[in-house]
Structure formats: C-alpha cells, structure tokens
Scaffold this motif. Structure first.
Motif, mmCIF file in Angstrom:
data_model
loop_
_atom_site.group_PDB
_atom_site.id
_atom_site.type_symbol
_atom_site.label_atom_id
_atom_site.label_comp_id
_atom_site.label_asym_id
_atom_site.label_seq_id
_atom_site.Cartn_x
_atom_site.Cartn_y
_atom_site.Cartn_z
ATOM 1 N N LEU A 38 25.966 16.696 76.905
ATOM 2 C CA LEU A 38 26.953 17.647 76.395
ATOM 3 C C LEU A 38 28.318 17.203 76.866
ATOM 4 O O LEU A 38 28.462 16.729 77.992
ATOM 5 N N ASN A 39 29.312 17.378 76.028
ATOM 6 C CA ASN A 39 30.688 17.120 76.428
ATOM 7 C C ASN A 39 31.434 18.429 76.248
ATOM 8 O O ASN A 39 31.750 18.824 75.136
ATOM 9 N N GLU A 40 31.668 19.130 77.347
ATOM 10 C CA GLU A 40 32.352 20.430 77.312
ATOM 11 C C GLU A 40 33.727 20.294 77.940
ATOM 12 O O GLU A 40 33.842 20.176 79.150
ATOM 13 N N GLY A 41 34.750 20.280 77.113
ATOM 14 C CA GLY A 41 36.111 20.172 77.624
ATOM 15 C C GLY A 41 36.323 18.923 78.442
ATOM 16 O O GLY A 41 36.906 18.983 79.523
ATOM 17 N N ALA A 42 35.809 17.794 77.967
ATOM 18 C CA ALA A 42 35.924 16.491 78.624
ATOM 19 C C ALA A 42 35.078 16.383 79.896
ATOM 20 O O ALA A 42 35.257 15.460 80.684
ATOM 21 N N VAL A 43 34.148 17.328 80.117
ATOM 22 C CA VAL A 43 33.218 17.259 81.242
ATOM 23 C C VAL A 43 31.834 16.965 80.668
ATOM 24 O O VAL A 43 31.305 17.745 79.879
ATOM 25 N N LEU A 44 31.279 15.831 81.055
ATOM 26 C CA LEU A 44 29.935 15.475 80.603
ATOM 27 C C LEU A 44 28.900 16.201 81.447
ATOM 28 O O LEU A 44 29.027 16.288 82.678
ATOM 29 N N LYS A 45 27.853 16.714 80.768
ATOM 30 C CA LYS A 45 26.766 17.428 81.433
ATOM 31 C C LYS A 45 25.449 17.029 80.795
ATOM 32 O O LYS A 45 25.411 16.626 79.626
ATOM 33 N N LEU A 46 24.371 17.172 81.554
ATOM 34 C CA LEU A 46 23.025 17.062 81.015
ATOM 35 C C LEU A 46 22.542 18.472 80.700
ATOM 36 O O LEU A 46 22.833 19.411 81.453
ATOM 37 N N ASN A 47 21.785 18.616 79.620
ATOM 38 C CA ASN A 47 21.343 19.930 79.179
ATOM 39 C C ASN A 47 19.929 19.823 78.623
ATOM 40 O O ASN A 47 19.615 18.872 77.913
ATOM 41 N N GLN A 48 19.102 20.805 78.963
ATOM 42 C CA GLN A 48 17.785 20.923 78.342
ATOM 43 C C GLN A 48 17.424 22.397 78.257
ATOM 44 O O GLN A 48 17.764 23.184 79.151
ATOM 45 N N SER A 49 16.740 22.765 77.175
ATOM 46 C CA SER A 49 16.312 24.144 76.964
ATOM 47 C C SER A 49 14.808 24.201 76.733
ATOM 48 O O SER A 49 14.228 23.262 76.176
#
Length: 126
Positions: A38-49
């Motif tokens: 995920l790229n949220e406001g230029a912050v990369l994150k890992l995501n899983q649901s």
C-alpha cells in the motif's frame, strides 16, 4: 533475505535504519504470500486482510500476532472491523516506511496456525 521467517527484526532505533525504496519493496513482496503493498500518502505499508469465523476468532488471531510482534519488538497495526473482517498493516513507524523488519514480521505471521480461525473461503485463498 531468502528465508525471512528465520530472521530477527533489528531495533527500530538503529542509526542506519532507513525506509526502503518502492522498487526494493516490489522485489520483496513475492516473498510474503498474501501481502500487498500500500502507498498511503507516500508511506509504503504491507497489508493483508482475512475473514474470520467469529469476532472472538479475530481476537484469537490478534493474540497470535501479538505474541510474534512482542518477540520481534516490531508491532503492526491491527484492525477488526464489523464482526469478522481482520486487516493487518505493517510498516516501520520510526522511519515512516518499509524496512526488512516489516517483511520479516509478515513472513512470521504467514507461519502462524490461522486455519482454525478463518472462514472456509479465506482458508482456500491462503
């Protein structure tokens, strides 16, 4: 970097800890099955649901994740929405982006025995 689950997270206050580039993150994402970038406001994150069998199964999933997170000293953002929708976001807050620690934690979460907690459709997906 091959066996991420066998590695240990390094302390987030390490002087040389820097966020990785998006290119590096894209090269590593295939090593943590089921996780998305995920790229949220230029912050990369890992995501899983996941969809869990019940509200309490969601809390059990969080407890398993919490034990791994505490052992690694690296803590994800945990979300339980509705009664059975679980989402985990991992990123290194101290550097404002992704580090190898995030991929290590994702790999360790992938190794947890979650099948008894997940709805049947979600088990087939993992």
């Amino acid at each position: 970097m091959d066996d991420l689950a066998a590695k240990k997270c390094i302390p987030c206050n390490a002087k040389d800890l820097q966020p990785m580039t998006e290119e590096t993150a894209h090269s590593l994402i295939s090593k943590v099955e089921g996780w998305k970038l995920l790229n949220e406001g230029a912050v990369l994150k890992l995501n899983q649901s996941w969809k869990v069998k019940s509200f309490t199964k969601g809390l059990e999933l969080f407890q398993l994740v919490a034990e791994v997170a505490e052992a690694e000293g690296h803590h994800p953002d945990l979300h339980l929405v509705g009664w059975n929708n679980v989402t985990i976001e991992i990123w290194t807050h101290a550097v404002g982006g992704l580090t190898e620690n995030d991929f290590i934690l994702a790999a360790k979460i992938n190794g947890l025995p979650l099948h008894g907690l997940l709805r049947r459709k979600d088990i087939l997906r993992h």
